[in-house]
Scaffold this motif. Structure first.
Motif, PDB file in Angstrom:
ATOM      1  N   SER A  28     -74.052  23.221 -28.399  1.00  0.00           N
ATOM      2  CA  SER A  28     -74.088  23.226 -26.934  1.00  0.00           C
ATOM      3  C   SER A  28     -72.684  23.428 -26.386  1.00  0.00           C
ATOM      4  CB  SER A  28     -74.671  21.911 -26.405  1.00  0.00           C
ATOM      5  OG  SER A  28     -73.890  20.822 -26.851  1.00  0.00           O
ATOM      6  N   ASN A  29     -72.619  23.992 -25.188  1.00  0.00           N
ATOM      7  CA  ASN A  29     -71.342  24.119 -24.486  1.00  0.00           C
ATOM      8  C   ASN A  29     -71.599  24.011 -22.993  1.00  0.00           C
ATOM      9  OD1 ASN A  29     -72.060  26.780 -23.481  1.00  0.00           O
ATOM     10  ND2 ASN A  29     -71.588  27.569 -25.527  1.00  0.00           N
ATOM     11  N   ASP A  30     -70.515  24.030 -22.233  1.00  0.00           N
ATOM     12  CA  ASP A  30     -70.650  23.850 -20.785  1.00  0.00           C
ATOM     13  C   ASP A  30     -71.308  25.049 -20.119  1.00  0.00           C
ATOM     14  OD1 ASP A  30     -69.515  21.383 -20.989  1.00  0.00           O
ATOM     15  OD2 ASP A  30     -67.473  22.110 -20.597  1.00  0.00           O
ATOM     16  N   GLY A  31     -71.016  26.270 -20.606  1.00  0.00           N
ATOM     17  CA  GLY A  31     -71.625  27.459 -20.042  1.00  0.00           C
ATOM     18  C   GLY A  31     -71.221  27.704 -18.609  1.00  0.00           C
ATOM     19  N   ASN A  32     -72.074  28.466 -17.920  1.00  0.00           N
ATOM     20  CA  ASN A  32     -71.803  28.873 -16.551  1.00  0.00           C
ATOM     21  C   ASN A  32     -72.828  28.261 -15.611  1.00  0.00           C
ATOM     22  OD1 ASN A  32     -69.733  30.718 -17.507  1.00  0.00           O
ATOM     23  ND2 ASN A  32     -71.423  31.992 -18.234  1.00  0.00           N
ATOM     24  N   SER A  33     -72.696  28.589 -14.330  1.00  0.00           N
ATOM     25  CA  SER A  33     -73.689  28.141 -13.364  1.00  0.00           C
ATOM     26  C   SER A  33     -75.003  28.871 -13.617  1.00  0.00           C
ATOM     27  CB  SER A  33     -73.197  28.406 -11.943  1.00  0.00           C
ATOM     28  OG  SER A  33     -72.939  29.792 -11.765  1.00  0.00           O
ATOM     29  N   ALA A  34     -76.084  28.343 -13.077  1.00  0.00           N
ATOM     30  CA  ALA A  34     -77.414  28.893 -13.325  1.00  0.00           C
ATOM     31  C   ALA A  34     -77.520  30.325 -12.808  1.00  0.00           C
ATOM     32  CB  ALA A  34     -78.464  28.012 -12.657  1.00  0.00           C
ATOM     33  N   GLU A  35     -78.076  31.207 -13.642  1.00  0.00           N
ATOM     34  CA  GLU A  35     -78.316  32.579 -13.217  1.00  0.00           C
ATOM     35  C   GLU A  35     -79.665  32.667 -12.514  1.00  0.00           C
ATOM     36  OE1 GLU A  35     -77.665  35.305 -16.416  1.00  0.00           O
ATOM     37  OE2 GLU A  35     -75.519  34.856 -16.520  1.00  0.00           O
ATOM     38  N   PHE A  36     -79.936  33.837 -11.924  1.00  0.00           N
ATOM     39  CA  PHE A  36     -81.060  33.946 -10.986  1.00  0.00           C
ATOM     40  C   PHE A  36     -82.406  33.582 -11.608  1.00  0.00           C
ATOM     41  CE2 PHE A  36     -80.961  38.091 -13.017  1.00  0.00           C
ATOM     42  CZ  PHE A  36     -82.297  38.436 -13.139  1.00  0.00           C
ATOM     43  N   TYR A  37     -82.612  33.888 -12.905  1.00  0.00           N
ATOM     44  CA  TYR A  37     -83.923  33.624 -13.503  1.00  0.00           C
ATOM     45  C   TYR A  37     -84.226  32.133 -13.586  1.00  0.00           C
ATOM     46  CZ  TYR A  37     -80.726  33.576 -17.535  1.00  0.00           C
ATOM     47  OH  TYR A  37     -79.667  33.347 -18.381  1.00  0.00           O
ATOM     48  N   ALA A  38     -83.191  31.287 -13.509  1.00  0.00           N
ATOM     49  CA  ALA A  38     -83.423  29.840 -13.526  1.00  0.00           C
ATOM     50  C   ALA A  38     -84.191  29.388 -12.289  1.00  0.00           C
ATOM     51  CB  ALA A  38     -82.096  29.088 -13.619  1.00  0.00           C
ATOM     52  N   TYR A  39     -84.121  30.190 -11.210  1.00  0.00           N
ATOM     53  CA  TYR A  39     -84.769  29.806  -9.957  1.00  0.00           C
ATOM     54  C   TYR A  39     -86.262  30.121  -9.951  1.00  0.00           C
ATOM     55  CZ  TYR A  39     -80.111  28.884  -8.210  1.00  0.00           C
ATOM     56  OH  TYR A  39     -78.849  28.361  -8.043  1.00  0.00           O
ATOM     57  N   THR A  40     -86.767  30.696 -11.043  1.00  0.00           N
ATOM     58  CA  THR A  40     -88.217  30.852 -11.173  1.00  0.00           C
ATOM     59  C   THR A  40     -88.852  29.582 -11.731  1.00  0.00           C
ATOM     60  OG1 THR A  40     -88.082  31.727 -13.441  1.00  0.00           O
ATOM     61  CG2 THR A  40     -87.931  33.322 -11.630  1.00  0.00           C
ATOM     62  N   MET A  41     -88.023  28.663 -12.211  1.00  0.00           N
ATOM     63  CA  MET A  41     -88.532  27.461 -12.878  1.00  0.00           C
ATOM     64  C   MET A  41     -88.837  26.346 -11.870  1.00  0.00           C
ATOM     65  SD  MET A  41     -88.467  28.397 -16.057  1.00  0.00           S
ATOM     66  CE  MET A  41     -87.894  29.976 -16.720  1.00  0.00           C
ATOM     67  N   ARG A  42     -89.686  25.419 -12.301  1.00  0.00           N
ATOM     68  CA  ARG A  42     -89.963  24.252 -11.463  1.00  0.00           C
ATOM     69  C   ARG A  42     -88.733  23.352 -11.374  1.00  0.00           C
ATOM     70  NH1 ARG A  42     -94.978  24.978 -14.123  1.00  0.00           N
ATOM     71  NH2 ARG A  42     -96.700  25.259 -12.653  1.00  0.00           N
ATOM     72  N   ASN A  43     -88.011  23.257 -12.488  1.00  0.00           N
ATOM     73  CA  ASN A  43     -86.786  22.472 -12.541  1.00  0.00           C
ATOM     74  C   ASN A  43     -85.623  23.449 -12.714  1.00  0.00           C
ATOM     75  OD1 ASN A  43     -84.552  20.880 -13.392  1.00  0.00           O
ATOM     76  ND2 ASN A  43     -85.932  19.302 -14.174  1.00  0.00           N
ATOM     77  N   LYS A  44     -84.683  23.460 -11.769  1.00  0.00           N
ATOM     78  CA  LYS A  44     -83.606  24.458 -11.784  1.00  0.00           C
ATOM     79  C   LYS A  44     -82.454  24.071 -12.707  1.00  0.00           C
ATOM     80  CE  LYS A  44     -86.023  26.426  -8.622  1.00  0.00           C
ATOM     81  NZ  LYS A  44     -87.064  25.399  -8.526  1.00  0.00           N
ATOM     82  N   ARG A  45     -82.516  22.875 -13.321  1.00  0.00           N
ATOM     83  CA  ARG A  45     -81.418  22.445 -14.174  1.00  0.00           C
ATOM     84  C   ARG A  45     -81.353  23.278 -15.447  1.00  0.00           C
ATOM     85  NH1 ARG A  45     -80.800  18.633 -18.186  1.00  0.00           N
ATOM     86  NH2 ARG A  45     -82.947  17.886 -17.933  1.00  0.00           N
ATOM     87  N   VAL A  46     -80.149  23.741 -15.794  1.00  0.00           N
ATOM     88  CA  VAL A  46     -79.956  24.556 -16.991  1.00  0.00           C
ATOM     89  C   VAL A  46     -78.831  23.967 -17.834  1.00  0.00           C
ATOM     90  CG1 VAL A  46     -80.704  26.662 -15.809  1.00  0.00           C
ATOM     91  CG2 VAL A  46     -78.273  26.124 -15.955  1.00  0.00           C
ATOM     92  N   SER A  47     -78.844  24.298 -19.100  1.00  0.00           N
ATOM     93  CA  SER A  47     -77.720  23.995 -19.987  1.00  0.00           C
ATOM     94  C   SER A  47     -77.538  25.183 -20.919  1.00  0.00           C
ATOM     95  CB  SER A  47     -77.961  22.704 -20.774  1.00  0.00           C
ATOM     96  OG  SER A  47     -79.124  22.806 -21.565  1.00  0.00           O
ATOM     97  N   TYR A  48     -76.330  25.305 -21.451  1.00  0.00           N
ATOM     98  CA  TYR A  48     -76.003  26.463 -22.285  1.00  0.00           C
ATOM     99  C   TYR A  48     -75.601  26.013 -23.675  1.00  0.00           C
ATOM    100  CZ  TYR A  48     -76.236  29.293 -18.063  1.00  0.00           C
ATOM    101  OH  TYR A  48     -76.671  29.926 -16.931  1.00  0.00           O
TER     102      TYR A  48
END
Length: 383
Positions: A209-229
Motif C-alpha cells: 500500500s502507499n498514499d497514492g493520489n486523490s480519488a479519480e473520477f471513476y471513484a465517484y460511481t461508487m456508493r462509498n467514495k473513499r479510495v486507497s492506493y
C-alpha cells in the motif's frame, strides 16, 4: 480485427498461390459434416501459434475467387457454433470460432476464423460419423504446412507433444507463462500480501500500500467514495516481471489495476481535449484486473459493474487507436452523446465540473463503442 484488415489478410493469402500452416482454401462449404469437424480441429491444433483461417469461395488448386453466394451447403456462424456444441470434446473445451463474410471481386467469401488458444490439443471423446467419414475419439489431429492429419490417423508423437506443451505453457517465456497462470486463479495460494503459484512457486505476486493520489473520477460511481492506493509486483524468482499501481474502491470492497489514460483531441492544436480511462485485454494489466477481482463477493461485483460503466475495455492497442479515430471522425456526435447522458451528478457541482465531465465522457464513449463494434463487424466468438 476489422473487415478492412481481414480483407487485406485474405487477399495476401490468395496472392501467395498456396496454402500453409494456418490458412486453407475451400471452393465451397463441406457437404460432409465430419470433414467440417476434422478441418476445424486440425486448424485449432495448428502449430503456427496464430489464428487459423478456412476461406470458403476460393478454389484450392487455381486460387480463383468463385464465391459462396450460390453454395447450397453454406452455413452461418450460429450453425457452426451449434454443431460444435453438440460434439463430445475433451473436458467440454471447444475451438473458438468466428465467421465473417467479405465481398471480394464481386463475390462473397466466408472466412471461418479458428482462434489460437492455449487449450490444445482439441479432440473428441466420442466418435463422430457422417456419410461414411469418421472423426475418431481420442485421435489428435493437427495441421503441418498445408496438410491436415489424415482423418484415419492420429498426429505424429512430436506434434502431439508440442500441443500438450502448449496447453501447460511449457513453451512460453516467463512473462507469457505468468500471464497464462494468472488466468487460473484457483492455482494460486494466497497469504496476506503475497500469492504464489501452486505448481510454479517461483512465480509470486506481492501487494503493498502507499498514499497514492486523490480519488479519480471513476471513484465517484461508487456508493462509498473513499479510495486507497497500492502497488502490485509480479516476480519470477527475484526478477520483477511487471509492476503497476492498484486502486481500492468503494471503501475497500473492490481492488483493481489503475486504468490507463486515453485522450480525444478536438482540434489539431490540442486546445480542447477530453480524457478517459481504459484497459486493454491483450495486456497483463487486464490479467491482473481480473485476478484481483473477487467474483464471489456481491459487493465486489456491484463495484466492478459501476467501475466498468465509465472505463473502456479494448481487445488490443490497435482497436483502441481505431476507436479514437472513429470518435474523432464525428466530434459532433461525440458531443451530442455526452449531452444526452442523464446528469445524475448534480451533488458534485459546482466545485467538481471536471469530474462530471470525465464521468459523462466515459459513459458516452461506452455508448459509441457499441456502434463502433457493430460497424467493424465484431461478431460473437464461441466460448
Amino acid at each position: 480485427m476489422n473487415t478492412d484488415e481481414l480483407r487485406d489478410k485474405v487477399l495476401s493469402f490468395i496472392d501467395t498461390k498456396r496454402e500453409d500452416d494456418y490458412w486453407d482454401f475451400k471452393q465451397c462449404h463441406q457437404h460432409n459434416k465430419a470433414n467440417l469437424l476434422h478441418d476445424i480441429i486440425c486448424m485449432a491444433n495448428n502449430r503456427s501459434m496464430q489464428d487459423g483461417y478456412i476461406i470458403f469461395g476460393v478454389e484450392d488448386n487455381t486460387f480463383n475467387i468463385v464465391g459462396v453466394e450460390t453454395d447450397n451447403n453454406r452455413r452461418s456462424q450460429q450453425n457452426i457454433i451449434d454443431f460444435l456444441k453438440e460434439k463430445s470434446f475433451s473436458m467440454n473445451i471447444r475451438p473458438k470460432i468466428q465467421l465473417i463474410t467479405l465481398d471480394i471481386a464481386d463475390h462473397q467469401l466466408d472466412i471461418l476464423i479458428v482462434h489460437n488458444t492455449l487449450d490444445t490439443p482439441f479432440y473428441l471423446t466420442k466418435d463422430y460419423t457422417h456419410l461414411g467419414r469418421n472423426v475418431k475419439a481420442n485421435y489428435i489431429y493437427t495441421r503441418v504446412a498445408d496438410t491436415n492429419t489424415d482423418i484415419t490417423k492420429s498426429a505424429d508423437p512430436n506434434h502431439v507433444e508440442f500441443l500438450w506443451k502448449k496447453r501447460f505453457g511449457i513453451h512460453l517465456s516467463p512473462f507469457d507463462k505468468v500471464r497464462h497462470n494468472l488466468k487460473k486463479k484457483k492455482d494460486w495460494i494466497h497469504t496476506e500480501d503475497t500469492c504464489y503459484h501452486n505448481s510454479n512457486p517461483e512465480y509470486t505476486i506481492l501487494r503493498s500500500s502507499n498514499d497514492g493520489n486523490s480519488a479519480e473520477f471513476y471513484a465517484y460511481t461508487m456508493r462509498n467514495k473513499r479510495v486507497s492506493y497500492g502497488n502490485v509486483k509480479v516476480n519470477y524468482f527475484g526478477t520483477t516481471l511487471y509492476s503497476q499501481q492498484t486502486v481500492t474502491l468503494d471503501g475497500g470492497r473492490y481492488t483493481t489495476i489503475e486504468p490507463t489514460w486515453g485522450f480525444i483531441n478536438h482540434d489539431k492544436y490540442h486546445q480542447k481535449v477530453d480524457s478517459f480511462k481504459y484497459i486493454i485485454k491483450d495486456d497483463i494489466a487486464y490479467d491482473l484486473h481480473m485476478f484481483l477481482f473477487d467474483e464471489t463477493s456481491p459487493e465486489a461485483n456491484s463495484a466492478h459493474r459501476r467501475f466498468m460503466q465509465v472505463v473502456l475495455l479494448f481487445e488490443d492497442a490497435k482497436e483502441k487507436d481505431n476507436f479514437i479515430n472513429y470518435v474523432k471522425s464525428d466530434l459532433l456526435l461525440f458531443e451530442k452523446t455526452i449531452d444526452d447522458v442523464n446528469d445524475c451528478y448534480d451533488y458534485l457541482r459546482p466545485e467538481r465540473e471536471d469530474i462530471i465531465r470525465n464521468l459523462k465522457v466515459g459513459i458516452a464513449l461506452k455508448t459509441i463503442q457499441q456502434q463502433f463494434k457493430q460497424d467493424n463487424n465484431h461478431t460473437e466468438i464461441l466460448n
